[in-house]
Write an enzyme that holds these catalytic residues in place. Structure first.
Site, PDB file in Angstrom:
ATOM      1  N   HIS A  58       0.851  -1.198   0.000  1.00  0.00           N
ATOM      2  CA  HIS A  58       0.000   0.000   0.000  1.00  0.00           C
ATOM      3  C   HIS A  58       0.884   1.244   0.000  1.00  0.00           C
ATOM      4  O   HIS A  58       1.570   1.537   0.972  1.00  0.00           O
ATOM      5  CB  HIS A  58      -0.909  -0.001   1.231  1.00  0.00           C
ATOM      6  CG  HIS A  58      -1.914   1.104   1.223  1.00  0.00           C
ATOM      7  ND1 HIS A  58      -3.259   0.886   1.087  1.00  0.00           N
ATOM      8  CD2 HIS A  58      -1.772   2.456   1.312  1.00  0.00           C
ATOM      9  CE1 HIS A  58      -3.911   2.033   1.103  1.00  0.00           C
ATOM     10  NE2 HIS A  58      -3.018   3.011   1.244  1.00  0.00           N
ATOM     11  N   HIS A  60       1.550   5.455  -1.923  1.00  0.00           N
ATOM     12  CA  HIS A  60       1.039   6.592  -2.720  1.00  0.00           C
ATOM     13  C   HIS A  60       2.217   7.229  -3.451  1.00  0.00           C
ATOM     14  O   HIS A  60       2.868   8.136  -2.927  1.00  0.00           O
ATOM     15  CB  HIS A  60       0.341   7.618  -1.817  1.00  0.00           C
ATOM     16  CG  HIS A  60      -0.932   7.092  -1.231  1.00  0.00           C
ATOM     17  ND1 HIS A  60      -2.162   7.318  -1.793  1.00  0.00           N
ATOM     18  CD2 HIS A  60      -1.143   6.292  -0.158  1.00  0.00           C
ATOM     19  CE1 HIS A  60      -3.101   6.695  -1.073  1.00  0.00           C
ATOM     20  NE2 HIS A  60      -2.498   6.063  -0.079  1.00  0.00           N
ATOM     21  N   GLN A 153      -9.529   9.848  -4.294  1.00  0.00           N
ATOM     22  CA  GLN A 153      -9.186  10.490  -3.012  1.00  0.00           C
ATOM     23  C   GLN A 153     -10.322  11.368  -2.468  1.00  0.00           C
ATOM     24  O   GLN A 153     -10.578  11.397  -1.274  1.00  0.00           O
ATOM     25  CB  GLN A 153      -7.922  11.347  -3.197  1.00  0.00           C
ATOM     26  CG  GLN A 153      -7.551  12.254  -2.034  1.00  0.00           C
ATOM     27  CD  GLN A 153      -6.770  11.534  -0.957  1.00  0.00           C
ATOM     28  OE1 GLN A 153      -5.651  11.090  -1.166  1.00  0.00           O
ATOM     29  NE2 GLN A 153      -7.366  11.403   0.218  1.00  0.00           N
ATOM     30  N   HIS A 211      -9.278   1.878   0.315  1.00  0.00           N
ATOM     31  CA  HIS A 211      -9.120   2.469   1.635  1.00  0.00           C
ATOM     32  C   HIS A 211     -10.464   2.250   2.319  1.00  0.00           C
ATOM     33  O   HIS A 211     -11.493   2.707   1.793  1.00  0.00           O
ATOM     34  CB  HIS A 211      -8.844   3.958   1.525  1.00  0.00           C
ATOM     35  CG  HIS A 211      -7.462   4.308   1.066  1.00  0.00           C
ATOM     36  ND1 HIS A 211      -6.983   3.980  -0.173  1.00  0.00           N
ATOM     37  CD2 HIS A 211      -6.453   4.960   1.710  1.00  0.00           C
ATOM     38  CE1 HIS A 211      -5.734   4.419  -0.274  1.00  0.00           C
ATOM     39  NE2 HIS A 211      -5.388   5.003   0.845  1.00  0.00           N
ATOM     40  N   GLU A 214     -11.017   3.771   7.354  1.00  0.00           N
ATOM     41  CA  GLU A 214      -9.794   4.391   7.890  1.00  0.00           C
ATOM     42  C   GLU A 214     -10.213   5.534   8.811  1.00  0.00           C
ATOM     43  O   GLU A 214     -10.158   6.712   8.448  1.00  0.00           O
ATOM     44  CB  GLU A 214      -8.884   4.908   6.762  1.00  0.00           C
ATOM     45  CG  GLU A 214      -7.540   5.403   7.308  1.00  0.00           C
ATOM     46  CD  GLU A 214      -6.649   6.060   6.266  1.00  0.00           C
ATOM     47  OE1 GLU A 214      -7.077   6.195   5.102  1.00  0.00           O
ATOM     48  OE2 GLU A 214      -5.518   6.453   6.622  1.00  0.00           O
ATOM     49  N   ASP A 310       2.640   3.029   2.886  1.00  0.00           N
ATOM     50  CA  ASP A 310       1.625   4.064   2.673  1.00  0.00           C
ATOM     51  C   ASP A 310       2.254   5.374   2.216  1.00  0.00           C
ATOM     52  O   ASP A 310       1.936   5.885   1.148  1.00  0.00           O
ATOM     53  CB  ASP A 310       0.774   4.255   3.949  1.00  0.00           C
ATOM     54  CG  ASP A 310      -0.585   4.884   3.661  1.00  0.00           C
ATOM     55  OD1 ASP A 310      -0.856   5.229   2.497  1.00  0.00           O
ATOM     56  OD2 ASP A 310      -1.380   5.044   4.609  1.00  0.00           O
TER      57      ASP A 310
HETATM   58 FE   FE2 Z   1      -3.337   5.104   1.667  1.00  0.00          FE
END
Ligand code: FE2
Length: 424
Positions: A58, A60, A153, A211, A214, A310
Site C-alpha cells: 500500500h 502513494h 481520493q 481504503h 480508515e 503508505d
Molecule cells: Fe493510503
C-alpha cells in the site's frame, strides 16, 4: 552452466539448515543443501538470510517525496494532510511526478522492495499522475513490479467527476479498482460506492483495493459491505481492505462475526502501521487508541494480512526511507506481536503475504520461482526485524541490481579495538 549459484543461504520461511540456490534464465532451478556445478557467479553468503523480495502492499507514489512543498504538515493530522495535498496537486507536473517516482523506486530497490502497489489519485480532470505513473510502471519493470490502483481520493460519489475519471483511468490501463467509502457523505453512499466499484471490477476482471474504514469510528461498517459484495460478485481472493483502522474500536462481539465474513470472502487485509499509529486516535485524550487494525486476531482467523508503507515524506508523513522492515517492526510493536511465530508473521506481512494480496506470480524461494532474491546481513527473520540490516545483495531475475556493504562498527574501548555487528 548456471548463471548464479548462491552458497550457504539460510532461507526465509525455512529451518536453520543452510541451502544453495541455483539460478538459470532468471529462475530458481534448484534449491538443495549442496549444489555443485559451474556458474557465471558463485556467491557464498556464509549463513546469511536470503528472502524473496519485500513487498509494499500500500503506497502513494504520486504524493511521495513532496515533503515541504509548499509547507510541512505541522499538526500531523489526516485532515491537514488532505488539505496540504490539495495545495500540492495544482503545482505538480508530469516530469516532477516521474522524477520523484524514479527516486522512490531507487530507494525501494536499495532496500530490496521489488513489488509496490501504489494508489494514484484520479480526482484530477487531467489524469496527469495516472499518465505519468503508467509510464513509470513500464520504465521500472526490469527492476520492480509497480501495480497501480485507481484511487478516488475526494470520494467516488462525493466528487461529482470521480466516477467518470476512475473509469477513464482504468481504460488507460490502471490495474486495480480503488475506493474510499468512509469518505463518502453518508454510510449509505459509502455502501453504494462499494457495490458500484465491485461491479466495475467484476465486469473488467480486475482486483479491488479500497481504503476502507480508515477512521476511529467504531460504527463504521464498510468492511462488512466489502466482504458481502466480494462474495456476491464472485471476487473471492481478489479484494483487499486497506487500513481497516476502525476495527480497533469496534465492539468485540461484532468483530467476531465480521472476521468470519472476511474469511469467507477471502479478503486480504492491509495495515499501514507507521501511518495508522500516527494518524489515528487524534481526537482522543487518554487513554489514546493505537489505531492499527486487529492484526493478531485477523491472522488467527486465517485472513491474509499484509503491511504497506503508505507514505514516505509526503503531506501525511514526514519520515521514512521505504524500508519495509521498519514497517514490520512498527507493526510488531503496535500489535504486541512479540512471540517467535508472531515475529515471523510480521516478516511475512512484508514479503509473502504481500505477494499474495498483490496476486504476484512466480514469487518465492521454490524451484520455478523468479530469481528475485535479497541477501540480508542477518541470520534469520527475527534478527532482520531487530537490526533492519544491510541488504547486501538484491537480485532481479538473477541479475544484481543493488548492493550494500556489510555494516560493522569499530569501537575503541579500554585500550582495544572491537568489531561490533550487533549479533548475539
Ligand atoms: Fe493510503
Amino acid at each position: 552452466m548456471l548463471d548464479l549459484l548462491i552458497k550457504n543461504a539460510r532461507l526465509a520461511g525455512g529451518d536453520t539448515q543452510l541451502n544453495d540456490i541455483a539460478v538459470q534464465g532468471g529462475k530458481i532451478v534448484e534449491v538443495a543443501p549442496q549444489i555443485d556445478g559451474e556458474a557465471g557467479r558463485v556467491l557464498d553468503v556464509k549463513g546469511y538470510l536470503v528472502t524473496a523480495p519485500f513487498v509494499d502492499s500500500h503506497f502513494h507514489m504520486d504524493a511521495t517525496l513532496t515533503y515541504g512543498r509548499p509547507r510541512v504538515n505541522e499538526s500531523g493530522t489526516l485532515l491537514e494532510g488532505i488539505a496540504l495535498w490539495s495545495e500540492v496537486k495544482p503545482i505538480l507536473d508530469a516530469g516532477d511526478i516521474k522524477s520523484r517516482a524514479h527516486e522512490l523506486c531507487r530507494w525501494a530497490v536499495a532496500n530490496g522492495n521489488l513489488a509496490i502497489r501504489s494508489h494514484v489519485d484520479i480526482c484530477d480532470p487531467s489524469l496527469l499522475a495516472v499518465d505519468a505513473l503508467l509510464e513509470v510502471v513500464d520504465e521500472v519493470k526490469p527492476y520492480l513490479d509497480l501495480q497501480l490502483v485507481a484511487f478516488p481520493q475526494d470520494g467516488f460519489y462525493r466528487d461529482p467527476e470521480a466516477e467518470e475519471l476512475l473509469v477513464r483511468a482504468l481504460d488507460k490501463g490502471v490495474h486495480v479498482v480503488g475506493g474510499i467509502p468512509h469518505f463518502e457523505r453518508t454510510m449509505q453512499d459509502g455502501a453504494a460506492s462499494i457495490t458500484a466499484l465491485c461491479q466495475l471490477a467484476a465486469d473488467r476482471g480486475l482486483m479491488v483495493d479500497m481504503h476502507c474504514d480508515e477512521s476511529d469510528d467504531p460504527m463504521s461498517r464498510h468492511v462488512e459491505m466489502l466482504a458481502r459484495e466480494t462474495s456476491r460478485f464472485g471476487l473471492e481472493g481478489r479484494v483487499t481492505g486497506s487500513h481497516l483502522t476502525s476495527m480497533h474500536s469496534m465492539d468485540n462481539y461484532y468483530v467476531s462475526k465480521l472476521m468470519a465474513l472476511m474469511a469467507e470472502a477471502e479478503l486480504h487485509a492491509v495495515a499501514n502501521p507507521l501511518i495508522n499509529i500516527t494518524l489515528q486516535g487524534r481526537h482522543d485524550t487518554y487513554p489514546k487508541r493505537r489505531g492499527m487494525t486487529r492484526v493478531k486476531e485477523l491472522m488467527a482467523a486465517d485472513i491474509n494480512v499484509a503491511f504497506g508503507h503508505d507514505c514516505v515524506m509526503d503531506p501525511w508523513y514526514s519520515l521514512g526511507s521505504h524500508d519495509m522492515l521498519e514497517v514490520a517492526s512498527m507493526g510488531l510493536h503496535v500489535g504486541q506481536m512479540t512471540g517467535q511465530a508472531e515475529m515471523r508473521n510480521m516478516f511475512k506481512a512484508v514479503t509473502s503475504n504481500g505477494a499474495k494480496a498483490l496476486g504476484l506470480e512466480s514469487y518465492g524461494l521454490e524451484v520455478g520461482c523468479n530469481a528475485d532474491l535479497v541477501v540480508l546481513q542477518a541470520r534469520d527473520e527475527i534478527e532482520a526485524l531487530r537490526l533492519r540490516p544491510a541488504r547486501l545483495h538484491v537480485f532481479r531475475r538473477g541479475a544484481e541490481i543493488a548492493s550494500t556493504p556489510p555494516q560493522i562498527s569499530t569501537v575503541h574501548m579500554m585500550g582495544e579495538d572491537h568489531s561490533v555487528d550487533f549479533f548475539l
